[in-house]
Design a protein around this motif. Structure first.
Motif, PDB file in Angstrom:
ATOM      1  N   ASP A  15      -8.259   3.130   5.685  1.00  0.00           N
ATOM      2  CA  ASP A  15      -7.145   2.231   5.387  1.00  0.00           C
ATOM      3  C   ASP A  15      -7.661   0.832   5.048  1.00  0.00           C
TER       4      ASP A  15
ATOM      5  N   CYS B 131      -4.640   3.200  12.718  1.00  0.00           N
ATOM      6  CA  CYS B 131      -5.287   3.003  11.428  1.00  0.00           C
ATOM      7  C   CYS B 131      -6.656   3.655  11.442  1.00  0.00           C
TER       8      CYS B 131
ATOM      9  N   ASP C  65      -7.295  -1.038   1.550  1.00  0.00           N
ATOM     10  CA  ASP C  65      -6.618  -2.337   1.454  1.00  0.00           C
ATOM     11  C   ASP C  65      -7.469  -3.348   0.689  1.00  0.00           C
TER      12      ASP C  65
ATOM     13  N   ARG D  27       0.825  -1.194   0.000  1.00  0.00           N
ATOM     14  CA  ARG D  27       0.000   0.000   0.000  1.00  0.00           C
ATOM     15  C   ARG D  27       0.874   1.264   0.000  1.00  0.00           C
ATOM     16  N   PRO D  28       0.324   2.423  -0.368  1.00  0.00           N
ATOM     17  CA  PRO D  28       1.131   3.646  -0.429  1.00  0.00           C
ATOM     18  C   PRO D  28       1.822   4.012   0.877  1.00  0.00           C
ATOM     19  N   ASP D  29       1.247   3.610   2.018  1.00  0.00           N
ATOM     20  CA  ASP D  29       1.883   3.925   3.296  1.00  0.00           C
ATOM     21  C   ASP D  29       2.927   2.896   3.704  1.00  0.00           C
ATOM     22  N   GLY D  30       3.248   1.951   2.814  1.00  0.00           N
ATOM     23  CA  GLY D  30       4.263   0.955   3.091  1.00  0.00           C
ATOM     24  C   GLY D  30       3.750  -0.321   3.729  1.00  0.00           C
TER      25      GLY D  30
ATOM     26  N   ILE E  26       0.919  -2.492  12.735  1.00  0.00           N
ATOM     27  CA  ILE E  26       0.535  -1.081  12.678  1.00  0.00           C
ATOM     28  C   ILE E  26       0.487  -0.493  14.083  1.00  0.00           C
TER      29      ILE E  26
ATOM     30  N   ARG F  96      -4.683  -5.360   7.739  1.00  0.00           N
ATOM     31  CA  ARG F  96      -3.448  -4.736   8.225  1.00  0.00           C
ATOM     32  C   ARG F  96      -3.368  -4.886   9.747  1.00  0.00           C
TER      33      ARG F  96
END
Length: 264
Positions: free
Chosen positions: A75, A71, A79, A11-14, A68, A60
């Motif tokens: 998110d 969240c 996902d 995902r864009p946030d890693g 994490i 996640r």
């Protein structure tokens, strides 16, 4: 039958999401609850894969996905979107359990063109202030004291007394899975679970919908299930006699039968 295929979605946030696909037929996505993983669907998925291409992922913070600290519902919805994209599923039948049911509600409202039919199992809607406060209290307790502090109470909420006596091994396995969670990830997801029913406009869900919960589920209770049924036009409501929250463990055959009938 096509073999199970696994992948990881970045995902864009890693955050990396672990996911799998198996079976044949129309695509069907199963979304698990907080403190579990995609394996919680195993006994149900094995009944579905002869008729559906079943897509599952670890949320996640859960299973083999990245840990994490915080969240948001956005998110989880993102996902799920990315997972479906990765497997080339333009639209799916969508089934969510507990937190997964909340994710499914938000997903269908944000992406109505990507959902054909919807099943909401043991999930929540329109909590009272007191109900929300109790869930937030548990989230805070986990963050401060660890998951072990809530296991005993979870056992009582999740399983009927008769099932605990007859199946101590299954109860012990589920509780050991709960305790194995990263407590910060669990607390972050649990806070989303506590708060994310606020703002859901159930009346805007315009898909064939199945609503299921246990008669004695005190968290995802029959009042909430009836509210979802009343608000979602044309939905079907099933209250399972005597059962509490963990219907995927205690009654997987029943859940599989209901899904096969509804999605048939």
């Amino acid at each position: 039958m096509p073999k199970r295929r696994e992948l990881r979605v970045t995902r864009p946030d890693g955050v990396e999401i672990a996911a799998c696909i198996e079976g044949q037929g129309p695509p069907l996505a199963l979304v698990h609850g907080v403190g579990a993983d995609l394996g919680s669907w195993d006994r149900i998925a094995e009944r579905l894969t002869s008729r559906f291409t079943v897509i599952r992922a670890d949320l996640r913070g859960h299973g083999r996905s990245s840990r994490i600290e915080t969240c948001r519902m956005a998110d989880f919805v993102g996902d799920l979107t990315a997972t479906l994209d990765a497997f080339g599923a333009a639209s799916v039948d969508l089934v969510g359990f507990s937190l997964g049911g909340l994710i499914a509600q938000w997903f269908v409202l944000e992406h109505p063109d990507r959902v054909d039919r919807l099943a909401l199992i043991s999930t929540v809607a329109e909590r009272t202030a007191a109900e929300r406060a109790r869930v937030l209290e548990r989230a805070d307790k986990v963050r401060e004291e660890g998951i072990a502090s809530v296991v005993s109470a979870a056992e009582d909420r999740w399983f009927t007394p008769a099932f605990k006596v007859a199946n101590p091994d299954k109860v012990a396995l589920r509780l050991s899975q709960l305790k194995a969670n990263d407590h910060r990830s669990y607390a972050a997801a649990y806070r989303v679970f506590a708060e994310a029913d606020e703002g859901v406009d159930l009346a805007k869900i315009r898909k064939p919908t199945l609503v299921v919960t246990g008669e004695n589920d005190i968290g995802s209770n029959p009042r909430m299930a009836r509210r979802m049924h009343e608000a979602i036009v044309g939905s079907r409501l099933i209250i399972l006699p005597e059962l509490r929250h963990s219907v995927l463990v205690e009654a997987p055959e029943t859940i599989a039968d209901l899904l096969l009938d509804f999605l048939g």
